[in-house]
Enzyme design. Sequence first.
Site, short mmCIF file in Angstrom:
data_model
loop_
_atom_site.label_atom_id
_atom_site.label_comp_id
_atom_site.label_asym_id
_atom_site.label_seq_id
_atom_site.Cartn_x
_atom_site.Cartn_y
_atom_site.Cartn_z
N ARG A 1 -17.65 -3.81 25.41
CA ARG A 1 -17.75 -3.50 23.99
C ARG A 1 -16.41 -3.64 23.27
O ARG A 1 -16.31 -4.21 22.18
CB ARG A 1 -18.34 -2.09 23.81
CG ARG A 1 -18.48 -1.55 22.43
CD ARG A 1 -19.21 -2.34 21.36
NE ARG A 1 -20.20 -3.28 21.74
CZ ARG A 1 -20.25 -4.53 21.29
NH1 ARG A 1 -19.36 -4.95 20.39
NH2 ARG A 1 -21.17 -5.36 21.69
N LYS B 1 -3.51 -6.35 2.60
CA LYS B 1 -4.78 -5.62 2.63
C LYS B 1 -5.47 -5.78 4.00
O LYS B 1 -6.58 -6.30 4.11
CB LYS B 1 -5.70 -6.10 1.50
CG LYS B 1 -5.09 -5.84 0.12
CD LYS B 1 -6.02 -6.24 -1.02
CE LYS B 1 -5.38 -5.88 -2.37
NZ LYS B 1 -6.21 -6.27 -3.52
N LYS C 1 6.75 -6.03 -8.97
CA LYS C 1 5.56 -5.90 -9.80
C LYS C 1 5.89 -5.19 -11.11
O LYS C 1 7.03 -4.77 -11.33
CB LYS C 1 4.47 -5.15 -9.04
CG LYS C 1 4.11 -5.84 -7.73
CD LYS C 1 2.84 -5.23 -7.12
CE LYS C 1 2.48 -6.02 -5.86
NZ LYS C 1 1.27 -5.53 -5.22
N GLU D 1 5.87 -10.76 -10.15
CA GLU D 1 4.48 -10.82 -10.60
C GLU D 1 4.42 -11.02 -12.12
O GLU D 1 5.13 -10.34 -12.86
CB GLU D 1 3.81 -9.49 -10.23
CG GLU D 1 2.32 -9.45 -10.44
CD GLU D 1 1.75 -8.07 -10.12
OE1 GLU D 1 1.39 -7.84 -8.95
OE2 GLU D 1 1.70 -7.22 -11.02
N ASP E 1 -0.85 -13.24 -11.54
CA ASP E 1 -1.83 -12.22 -11.17
C ASP E 1 -2.98 -12.16 -12.16
O ASP E 1 -2.75 -11.96 -13.37
CB ASP E 1 -1.14 -10.85 -11.10
CG ASP E 1 -2.05 -9.81 -10.47
OD1 ASP E 1 -2.75 -10.15 -9.50
OD2 ASP E 1 -2.04 -8.66 -10.96
#
Lengths: 280, 280, 280, 280, 280, 280
Positions: free
Chosen positions: D96, D131, D163, D193, D214
């Site tokens: 598994r 992410k 940013k 950004e 962005d």
Amino acid sequence: MHKIPLDIIRRALQEDGGDYDITTLSTVPAEQQATGIIIVRQAATVAGLQVAAETFHLLDERVGVEMLVKDGDSVQAGHVLAQLSGPARSLLSAERVALNFLGRLSGIATITAQCVRAVEGTRARILDTRKTTPGLRELEKDAVLLGGGHNHRFGLSDGVLIKDNHIKAAGGVAQAVKAARHMAPHLLKIEVECETLAEVREALEAHADVLLLDNMDIERMRNAVELVRHQAPGVLIEASGNIGTNPERLAAVAATGVDFISLGALTHSAPNVDVSLEFA
Amino acid sequence: MHKIPLDIIRRALQEDGGDYDITTLSTVPAEQQATGIIIVRQAATVAGLQVAAETFHLLDERVGVEMLVKDGDSVQAGHVLAQLSGPARSLLSAERVALNFLGRLSGIATITAQCVRAVEGTRARILDTRKTTPGLRELEKDAVLLGGGHNHRFGLSDGVLIKDNHIKAAGGVAQAVKAARHMAPHLLKIEVECETLAEVREALEAHADVLLLDNMDIERMRNAVELVRHQAPGVLIEASGNIGTNPERLAAVAATGVDFISLGALTHSAPNVDVSLEFA
Amino acid sequence: MHKIPLDIIRRALQEDGGDYDITTLSTVPAEQQATGIIIVRQAATVAGLQVAAETFHLLDERVGVEMLVKDGDSVQAGHVLAQLSGPARSLLSAERVALNFLGRLSGIATITAQCVRAVEGTRARILDTRKTTPGLRELEKDAVLLGGGHNHRFGLSDGVLIKDNHIKAAGGVAQAVKAARHMAPHLLKIEVECETLAEVREALEAHADVLLLDNMDIERMRNAVELVRHQAPGVLIEASGNIGTNPERLAAVAATGVDFISLGALTHSAPNVDVSLEFA
Amino acid sequence: MHKIPLDIIRRALQEDGGDYDITTLSTVPAEQQATGIIIVRQAATVAGLQVAAETFHLLDERVGVEMLVKDGDSVQAGHVLAQLSGPARSLLSAERVALNFLGRLSGIATITAQCVRAVEGTRARILDTRKTTPGLRELEKDAVLLGGGHNHRFGLSDGVLIKDNHIKAAGGVAQAVKAARHMAPHLLKIEVECETLAEVREALEAHADVLLLDNMDIERMRNAVELVRHQAPGVLIEASGNIGTNPERLAAVAATGVDFISLGALTHSAPNVDVSLEFA
Amino acid sequence: MHKIPLDIIRRALQEDGGDYDITTLSTVPAEQQATGIIIVRQAATVAGLQVAAETFHLLDERVGVEMLVKDGDSVQAGHVLAQLSGPARSLLSAERVALNFLGRLSGIATITAQCVRAVEGTRARILDTRKTTPGLRELEKDAVLLGGGHNHRFGLSDGVLIKDNHIKAAGGVAQAVKAARHMAPHLLKIEVECETLAEVREALEAHADVLLLDNMDIERMRNAVELVRHQAPGVLIEASGNIGTNPERLAAVAATGVDFISLGALTHSAPNVDVSLEFA
Amino acid sequence: MHKIPLDIIRRALQEDGGDYDITTLSTVPAEQQATGIIIVRQAATVAGLQVAAETFHLLDERVGVEMLVKDGDSVQAGHVLAQLSGPARSLLSAERVALNFLGRLSGIATITAQCVRAVEGTRARILDTRKTTPGLRELEKDAVLLGGGHNHRFGLSDGVLIKDNHIKAAGGVAQAVKAARHMAPHLLKIEVECETLAEVREALEAHADVLLLDNMDIERMRNAVELVRHQAPGVLIEASGNIGTNPERLAAVAATGVDFISLGALTHSAPNVDVSLEFA
């Protein structure tokens, strides 16, 4: 005393799954508060009470523990050792681990105290050995201290104890002592194990600082002590080798005049002290 | 059996300072080879022999260990358990830790085997508890298996055992069992602790899967078993509560017809088995 | 719920380099304070909010997190989940890791809630499986609970599930169940996987406690349920095998009368929930 | 590729309890050997096959794994990825966890490969983001490489991405870039950004090395690219912000002439690839 | 010598990112083999060569290291210490960490050997102190041994050294020695720090085993030695306190007749030995 | 600055045995309080003062540390850096470890500050290298910052520096730069090592972002700088290779117009700064 070993307690809690106690989580509401007492069911010398308190704290810092005795105290059966209060869940989930520490360490302190009493009035100190539970050496050696005993070396890196096989490998007692003296930090004394009077004589000639009389009967031990005191008054003497915890036997060994009696049974065979947690 | 817990052995070796054994390093030449045997001084059921072997390997992978018996075997006093060969330094530096594991785990297997013999011919299985040495639960539960006993749950996260306080908190036996059944994974049975026949009846009505008869005398226990077998034949019964390891007492408990007898003393008070390493 | 796994959060922060965020350290003054909100961009069942809060705390204990909903709540797109305040550097440096936890766990809770709704009104519970992300099993199983699902066993050491290969190796269903019953702690039920009605019959004869119907079509599943309810009313039934998260399919499976439906997709393929941190 | 992260695999095995698989230990004899194949049920780009192989090895070094494809290969449904042979217990107990790694990482590689194909013939590279699944970043970024994508920075300590909030805190784009240039190691480029053309102009004036566009629509993105190519031909351009994995959308973004398209969905929402282990 | 501390080497490799050396991974083919030599650029006593070899092995077990000298050897500038062969990538990625160990530890051995030569022909041994690099104490103390020096105690738990503040706290030298003698394991000697002849006399009266003469000038030191040799011939004498590594100064101190000279500079200020890796 | 590395401090305390300081435990009463000052014995730039403070806190959170200067401050001999108060035992037991950090890190900051002063008025920045103490890289790189220097890359995974062997393996400078550009995250610049003007030209043609002039004499370095400034004004230039910390030499190197001078000696050979703890 060593610092409370938080990592050992954490591992014990994790091993017991106390952070996911299904029974308690499903049956006891999160907000329910509880109080309880830790009670001892037999006469004992207490050890591990601070460890037990820390076990509750590590599971949940909101648990309050008021110790009514302190580690090292001797108590009678039925004595209340501590009062607990806090979230009911946390008291229930930490209970077993806390009592496992307390019962085992009190067992060691209790048997040590019995041995110390058996040799009272002599010069002999009761010592522990390296025959401790793997992973718990510091706690167990502290329990010996709490019972009135003394610590032998903590491990192989902080003491020199030359045994039969070291002597054979080094080519004789003199060579072994010399080699150890050369390499070991100068703050360490050199102890040599002897089984016969001939070996005692050799060890003294090699300028050993301490002698360990291993597996000698009382008569031979007495002769050995006499010999040492006469020839080398500064040298220390330790008796060892399956002496056990019988008080009469201990008194007889102590009466030979040795400085120390070391006992593996203090740590490897101490019966658990019966302690329990009662909820109010 | 669980896998050999290498991390626990490593910690034990580190704790003992075996990687800087001053006595041995200074007196025994690096290239010297040695052979030895591990011998048991009393009749025993062996456990921890593989752990002991791994202890030598972890200190020095060149040490050869030939096991002459296997874990779980019962042997007489004087039996040779294993032969060792390899660098003399490594045999000396790992000796104590290896024997500490072997003596303690064999102690548990030996007392377990005695208890198992005491109930032979009955349906009762001997079970361990969670009263194990902090940090050594897996090893100790395996030693119980090797002695012929069986394991109770490993910890709080993989079994449900509803005690007095859970029942009080949940508002009754029925509510407690229902709450546990709701939350616990469906593969877990629900065990309920009972001290009286009234509680036994309540637990049966609540559809508990297993009953724990706690601190009952023999008479009451017999009545409880009868009641259960009559009303709910599929329900399992465990006896518990300071039963101890006395063979007659165990036989009497088993004779009541319970399925399991759980004994904290298997793990918290087993006397060490005397093992030693003799060099050739 | 399990305790918040601080070590997992610490590892995630370390992996992200959050303690040395060059951009933030160089552009944002140490003393600058900031406030922000965590907002969800889609309808969701929230999970991981406490974990996210703890992520900020672990990076910097001065960050204040006020949760406006709690884990398990269902919210609409645009809902504000929490308000943050504290050193601007810390909010910026912990943001991504906190949102990674929150988005993933909410994804699991959200899909679980959808599946639970699909079987409402039936006896079927939605279960997770062991198909979880390596290292995050506890968190993901908690997210399933938060979504209204239930947990299957946590791992191989706390449940017995006998599959085809175990049966072959043991020499038959009866032998496999017996062997498991002998070794497993007595609090564990025995579940057996069945693909055909013949296997269902065998499993019932072997006194399995639970049956897993694997990869059966609806028709066969219905027959199997009927058979079990008739012959062994106490036995539980789980449906499994690529059932997926389609509501119609789930409703159809539930309509067969099974007790449980287990779904790997809850944890291995749940799409992320879109959450973001907006500074005031 | 990073080295296989043995500690992550070990933790996953431990989490799954694979070293004490009660079902397998009780039903499968220790000496039984088995062979099996790992098969993929859908078209996929393979990733995690070496990790899966190592998972079997870590549970039991006697398991032999012959890989029939290598990580990065694209295969059709039904393809056999590897053959396994060894102790049946070990194959069953590691199955598994091994498949959990393989299914998840192949999922990432597969979706990445689809995105890469969508932008073929353009200059645009497909990039991952931060992410990623907490604890698995290295593995997931490697899976992106295997799918033909490229890696963005690994974490906050090895890249500079300024940013909106950094700019506000620093008092403007120029100040932010200057501050970052002062503190960051000189081998790091500075990315800024931008959400509007005005911001693009400011960033160019501040001598940013890379621009992140962005959440721009296609039209604005095209204008931004034109502006940059004209004014500062050495500057790199990344498109980001919920672009998603739809091929047409990706092609349109790439057609604007950007150098990079970064996609959180590659790692946070890739569906699992269906893989299974079949015993012979 | 202690065992090679693999965990310290692993941490150093991890800190250096050697398992993801972007430069090497991108420019050097995986299959390319290389050979190289480690060469020393100045006369030195070698230490850390085995650690360096293990560093290469830990990064990649396929790297072969043939040591042409051994730790503790003294070599001239230009001497080749070892030959390496194996995957070019691994030689490049481990190079810096391996040389960091080798250069630092050889620096300590080299300065130690110079100090040892400065006191040749006297009874004085050169000792290290606890002024070691945090985290590297065992390695640095081994390097002192390799340079011909000796080790003082390893830490506060394995030696007794009573300083000014201990004496004040205990209420005098006699009380301090007695208290230490009571608590410390009996294998430990008691050392007392003295700054004046008056303190030397007190320490002797208190039956200290070893005296540390701190910050005395040569004249006073000579008087102290004379006093001790006359009154307590078994007592050992250590000189300490910013003595430094100047050979003339060391010879003068040694000429006073002390048993030991302890030098913090051996470990806290030894200049690096220049070593490099040259590819064939 | 990085966060204070608590795990490194903990390891250092453990290594020193500070939690079981036999001397202090036996001679100093548990309840005794003390105050003291940390004083520097030579002119220095301070680094490690916060680490030292944290060392006391980790041993005993009751120790109060008032810092009278802050890390990065330059002070004269005799300056008091901090005042301590708390349990006497804890001050004594943590003293050595705290001072070991403080002395070593201040040594690095101090030598760095000297080098920075030597190049004042030029464009040259002083850089550290990867020649740091194994296990202490973050602390040492922070100390360089505190001394006014700048950090080179932290390790092999967060920077690209192509050396001779990489070029050979890749088949030329152009190929090496291209390969690195392909694989490395796009935020990393590519630096190429050059020993001759020919190599400088090649590197420029290959579009390297940064050049490392290795082991060049001043004359050649000046020519190289001129060439670069003329042909590729955006390219950065670093001088390296046994430059040492001599101020005249540094000034001469800086005068060639390079952007950076990197110095291994900052971290591998900085002499300890003499600091001590004086009790009131």
